[in-house]
Design an enzyme around this catalytic site. Structure first.
Site, PDB file in Angstrom:
ATOM      1  N   TYR A  87       0.876  -1.177   0.000  1.00  0.00           N
ATOM      2  CA  TYR A  87       0.000   0.000   0.000  1.00  0.00           C
ATOM      3  C   TYR A  87       0.913   1.226   0.000  1.00  0.00           C
ATOM      4  O   TYR A  87       1.593   1.503   0.983  1.00  0.00           O
ATOM      5  CB  TYR A  87      -0.909   0.030   1.236  1.00  0.00           C
ATOM      6  CG  TYR A  87      -1.918  -1.108   1.316  1.00  0.00           C
ATOM      7  CD1 TYR A  87      -2.301  -1.839   0.194  1.00  0.00           C
ATOM      8  CD2 TYR A  87      -2.512  -1.442   2.529  1.00  0.00           C
ATOM      9  CE1 TYR A  87      -3.235  -2.865   0.273  1.00  0.00           C
ATOM     10  CE2 TYR A  87      -3.442  -2.469   2.617  1.00  0.00           C
ATOM     11  CZ  TYR A  87      -3.792  -3.173   1.493  1.00  0.00           C
ATOM     12  OH  TYR A  87      -4.714  -4.193   1.587  1.00  0.00           O
ATOM     13  N   GLY A 105     -18.076  -2.267   0.974  1.00  0.00           N
ATOM     14  CA  GLY A 105     -18.166  -2.117  -0.481  1.00  0.00           C
ATOM     15  C   GLY A 105     -16.877  -1.675  -1.136  1.00  0.00           C
ATOM     16  O   GLY A 105     -16.794  -1.616  -2.361  1.00  0.00           O
ATOM     17  N   GLY A 106     -15.865  -1.302  -0.350  1.00  0.00           N
ATOM     18  CA  GLY A 106     -14.568  -0.946  -0.929  1.00  0.00           C
ATOM     19  C   GLY A 106     -14.619   0.374  -1.677  1.00  0.00           C
ATOM     20  O   GLY A 106     -15.183   1.356  -1.179  1.00  0.00           O
ATOM     21  N   LEU A 164     -21.311   0.545  -0.414  1.00  0.00           N
ATOM     22  CA  LEU A 164     -22.634  -0.045  -0.653  1.00  0.00           C
ATOM     23  C   LEU A 164     -23.712   1.025  -0.807  1.00  0.00           C
ATOM     24  O   LEU A 164     -23.727   2.003  -0.068  1.00  0.00           O
ATOM     25  CB  LEU A 164     -23.007  -0.928   0.545  1.00  0.00           C
ATOM     26  CG  LEU A 164     -22.151  -2.174   0.790  1.00  0.00           C
ATOM     27  CD1 LEU A 164     -22.456  -2.755   2.167  1.00  0.00           C
ATOM     28  CD2 LEU A 164     -22.394  -3.204  -0.307  1.00  0.00           C
TER      29      LEU A 164
HETATM   30  N1  NAP Z   1      -6.675  -8.854   0.944  1.00  0.00           N
HETATM   31  C1  NAP Z   1      -7.032  -8.038  -0.012  1.00  0.00           C
HETATM   32  O1  NAP Z   1      -6.913  -8.349  -1.186  1.00  0.00           O
HETATM   33  C2  NAP Z   1      -7.599  -6.696   0.327  1.00  0.00           C
HETATM   34  C3  NAP Z   1      -8.215  -5.926  -0.667  1.00  0.00           C
HETATM   35  C4  NAP Z   1      -8.757  -4.713  -0.300  1.00  0.00           C
HETATM   36  C5  NAP Z   1      -8.690  -4.256   1.008  1.00  0.00           C
HETATM   37  N2  NAP Z   1      -8.073  -5.025   1.950  1.00  0.00           N
HETATM   38  C6  NAP Z   1      -8.044  -4.601   3.369  1.00  0.00           C
HETATM   39  O2  NAP Z   1      -9.376  -4.425   3.789  1.00  0.00           O
HETATM   40  C7  NAP Z   1      -9.544  -3.136   4.391  1.00  0.00           C
HETATM   41  C8  NAP Z   1     -10.946  -2.649   4.138  1.00  0.00           C
HETATM   42  O3  NAP Z   1     -11.166  -2.524   2.763  1.00  0.00           O
HETATM   43  P1  NAP Z   1     -11.378  -1.139   2.030  1.00  0.00           P
HETATM   44  O4  NAP Z   1     -10.872  -0.012   2.853  1.00  0.00           O
HETATM   45  O5  NAP Z   1     -10.861  -1.274   0.676  1.00  0.00           O
HETATM   46  O6  NAP Z   1     -12.948  -1.096   1.869  1.00  0.00           O
HETATM   47  P2  NAP Z   1     -14.166  -0.707   2.831  1.00  0.00           P
HETATM   48  O7  NAP Z   1     -13.747  -0.676   4.240  1.00  0.00           O
HETATM   49  O8  NAP Z   1     -15.308  -1.564   2.416  1.00  0.00           O
HETATM   50  O9  NAP Z   1     -14.528   0.752   2.298  1.00  0.00           O
HETATM   51  C9  NAP Z   1     -13.642   1.812   2.287  1.00  0.00           C
HETATM   52  C10 NAP Z   1     -14.264   2.921   1.463  1.00  0.00           C
HETATM   53  O10 NAP Z   1     -15.454   3.373   2.078  1.00  0.00           O
HETATM   54  C11 NAP Z   1     -15.311   4.741   2.481  1.00  0.00           C
HETATM   55  N3  NAP Z   1     -15.904   4.824   3.814  1.00  0.00           N
HETATM   56  C12 NAP Z   1     -15.393   4.312   4.963  1.00  0.00           C
HETATM   57  N4  NAP Z   1     -16.247   4.551   5.986  1.00  0.00           N
HETATM   58  C13 NAP Z   1     -17.300   5.206   5.467  1.00  0.00           C
HETATM   59  C14 NAP Z   1     -18.493   5.719   6.014  1.00  0.00           C
HETATM   60  N5  NAP Z   1     -18.776   5.601   7.311  1.00  0.00           N
HETATM   61  N6  NAP Z   1     -19.357   6.354   5.177  1.00  0.00           N
HETATM   62  C15 NAP Z   1     -19.090   6.483   3.880  1.00  0.00           C
HETATM   63  N7  NAP Z   1     -17.968   6.022   3.279  1.00  0.00           N
HETATM   64  C16 NAP Z   1     -17.074   5.376   4.073  1.00  0.00           C
HETATM   65  C17 NAP Z   1     -13.839   5.038   2.450  1.00  0.00           C
HETATM   66  O11 NAP Z   1     -13.608   6.368   2.079  1.00  0.00           O
HETATM   67  P3  NAP Z   1     -13.091   7.473   3.150  1.00  0.00           P
HETATM   68  O12 NAP Z   1     -11.611   7.291   3.251  1.00  0.00           O
HETATM   69  O13 NAP Z   1     -13.482   8.758   2.523  1.00  0.00           O
HETATM   70  O14 NAP Z   1     -13.802   7.198   4.428  1.00  0.00           O
HETATM   71  C18 NAP Z   1     -13.370   4.110   1.336  1.00  0.00           C
HETATM   72  O15 NAP Z   1     -13.601   4.688   0.079  1.00  0.00           O
HETATM   73  C19 NAP Z   1      -8.456  -2.281   3.741  1.00  0.00           C
HETATM   74  O16 NAP Z   1      -8.140  -1.171   4.528  1.00  0.00           O
HETATM   75  C20 NAP Z   1      -7.314  -3.284   3.592  1.00  0.00           C
HETATM   76  O17 NAP Z   1      -6.588  -3.305   4.795  1.00  0.00           O
HETATM   77  C21 NAP Z   1      -7.549  -6.243   1.643  1.00  0.00           C
END
Ligand code: NAP
Length: 288
Positions: free
Chosen positions: A63, A216-217, A221
Site C-alpha cells: 500500500y 463495499g470498498g 454499498l
Molecule cells: N486482501 C485483499 O486483497 C484486500 C483488498 C482490499 C482491502 N483489503 C483490506 O481491507 C480493508 C478494508 O477494505 P477497504 O478499505 O478497501 O474497503 P471498505 O472498508 O469496504 O470501504 C472503504 C471505502 O469506504 C469509504 N468509507 C469508509 N467509511 C465510510 C463511512 N462511514 N461512510 C461512507 N464512506 C465510508 C472510504 O472512504 P473514506 O476514506 O473517505 O472514508 C473508502 O472509500 C483495507 O483497509 C485493507 O486493509 C484487503
C-alpha cells in the site's frame, strides 16, 4: 462494557483481538499509490482508532508502496502490547500503480523484510499470503510453493502467524497441509456473499474470517433497504452494514478502511448496534 468492546473478541492465533478493527489501505494516496493528501490527518485517524480501543490493524507494505506501514509506525510506535498488526505479501506495485504478482522466494522474503523494517518490528504478528492467480477474486492454483517460503520465514522467527487472502476452500485445505492458517481474508459484505458456506466452515474450525471491502470498498454499498433500516434505527447505512457482519458469524473480524475521522467514528458505532431478526432478514434480502 462500552464502545467497541461491545463487538466482542476472537482469537488470531495466540492473540486475542476485538472484532471491530481498522483497515489501513485508505491511508495511502489515490489508488492506494503514493503519499496521502493529508499526512497529519492519516496519523490522527490511526491514533484515534487505537485510542478508541481498536487493537487489530490490517495493512500491507504494497500500500503506497511502503507509505501505509511507515505512517502506522510514525503514528503508533512504540506499539501497545495488545495491538495486532496483520500484513500481507504476494504483490508488488508497478510504476503506474498496477498490482503485480510477486511470488518468487526472493520477492516473498524481501516483502517480509520490507514489512519488518517499515513497521519497525522484529517479528510480524501475522502475514497473509495474498493469492494473485486472479487479482479480482479467488481462482484455483497451487499455493504450495509460496506458502512453503512463508512457513520457512515463520520457522526462522520472523512471522508469528500465517493467513491466506483471496483464496478458495481448496487452497485453504492445501495451506493447512503446510502450516497453521489462523485467518482467511476474502471479499465479502452484505451484497457480495460468495463465501457464505466458507465462513460457516471456518467458524466451526475456530478460524477467523476477515472480510475485505466490508462496506463495499472503492464503491461503498448503496441500497434502499440498507438506507431504510438505518433510518429506522437512527443510525447510518455503513454502521448497519458493519453491524450485520458482526452478527453474521462470531468468527468475522472487521477491518473497515477510512481516511476520515468522521467515518472512523461512524464505523466504530457499529459495535453497539443490535439488529433484530426482522432487520437481519430484510438485510439478507439485499444479496438475493
Ligand atoms: N486482501 C485483499 O486483497 C484486500 C483488498 C482490499 C482491502 N483489503 C483490506 O481491507 C480493508 C478494508 O477494505 P477497504 O478499505 O478497501 O474497503 P471498505 O472498508 O469496504 O470501504 C472503504 C471505502 O469506504 C469509504 N468509507 C469508509 N467509511 C465510510 C463511512 N462511514 N461512510 C461512507 N464512506 C465510508 C472510504 O472512504 P473514506 O476514506 O473517505 O472514508 C473508502 O472509500 C483495507 O483497509 C485493507 O486493509 C484487503
Amino acid at each position: 462494557m462500552s464502545g467497541i468492546d461491545n463487538s466482542g473478541t476472537f482469537k488470531l492465533g495466540n492473540r486475542v483481538v476485538k472484532r471491530l478493527g481498522y483497515g489501513a489501505m485508505q491511508l495511502a494516496g489515490p489508488g492506494v499509490f503514493g503519499p496521502p493528501k493529508d499526512h497529519q490527518a492519516a496519523l490522527t485517524v490511526l491514533r484515534e482508532a487505537v485510542a478508541s480501543g481498536v487493537n487489530h490493524i490490517d495493512t500491507a507494505d504494497f500500500y503506497g508502496p511502503h507509505v501505509t506501514n511507515q505512517i502506522i509506525r510514525e503514528a503508533l510506535a512504540p506499539y501497545r502490547d495488545d495491538l495486532v498488526i496483520v500484513t500481507k505479501i504476494g504483490a508488488r506495485r508497478g510504476e503506474d500503480g498496477s498490482w503485480i504478482p510477486a511470488f518468487s522466494p526472493e520477492e516473498l522474503t524481501q516483502a517480509v523484510h520490507d514489512n519488518l523494517r517499515n513497521l519497525g518490528v522484529d517479528v510480524l504478528d501475522a502475514v497473509n499470503l495474498r493469492a494473485m492467480f486472479d487479482v479480482q477474486g479467488p481462482a484455483e492454483g497451487s499455493i504450495e510453493a509460496p506458502l512453503t517460503v512463508l512457513a520457512e520465514l515463520q520457522q526462522k522467527g520472523l512471522v508469528r502467524h500465517i493467513g491466506l487472502s483471496n483464496v478458495t476452500p481448496a487452497q485453504i485445505a492445501e495451506g493447512r497441509r503446510i502450516c497453521e492458517i489462523v485467518c482467511v481474508q476474502n471479499h465479502y459484505n452484505l451484497a457480495h456473499r460468495t463465501d457464505d458456506v466458507l465462513i460457516d466452515d471456518l467458524a466451526r474450525q475456530g478460524t477467523a474470517y476477515v472480510p475485505f471491502f466490508p462496506i463495499g470498498g472503492f464503491s461503498p454499498l448503496q441500497s434502499d433497504t440498507l438506507n431504510s433500516v438505518a433510518a429506522r434505527l437512527n443510525t447510518t447505512p455503513m454502521a448497519v452494514a458493519l453491524a450485520w457482519l458482526l452478527q453474521r458469524s462470531p468468527n468475522i473480524l472487521l477491518i473497515p478502511g477510512t481516511s476520515s475521522l468522521a467515518h472512523l467514528r461512524e464505523n466504530l458505532t457499529a459495535a453497539a448496534l443490535t439488529l433484530s431478526e426482522n432487520e437481519l432478514r430484510e438485510l439478507d434480502g439485499i444479496a438475493s
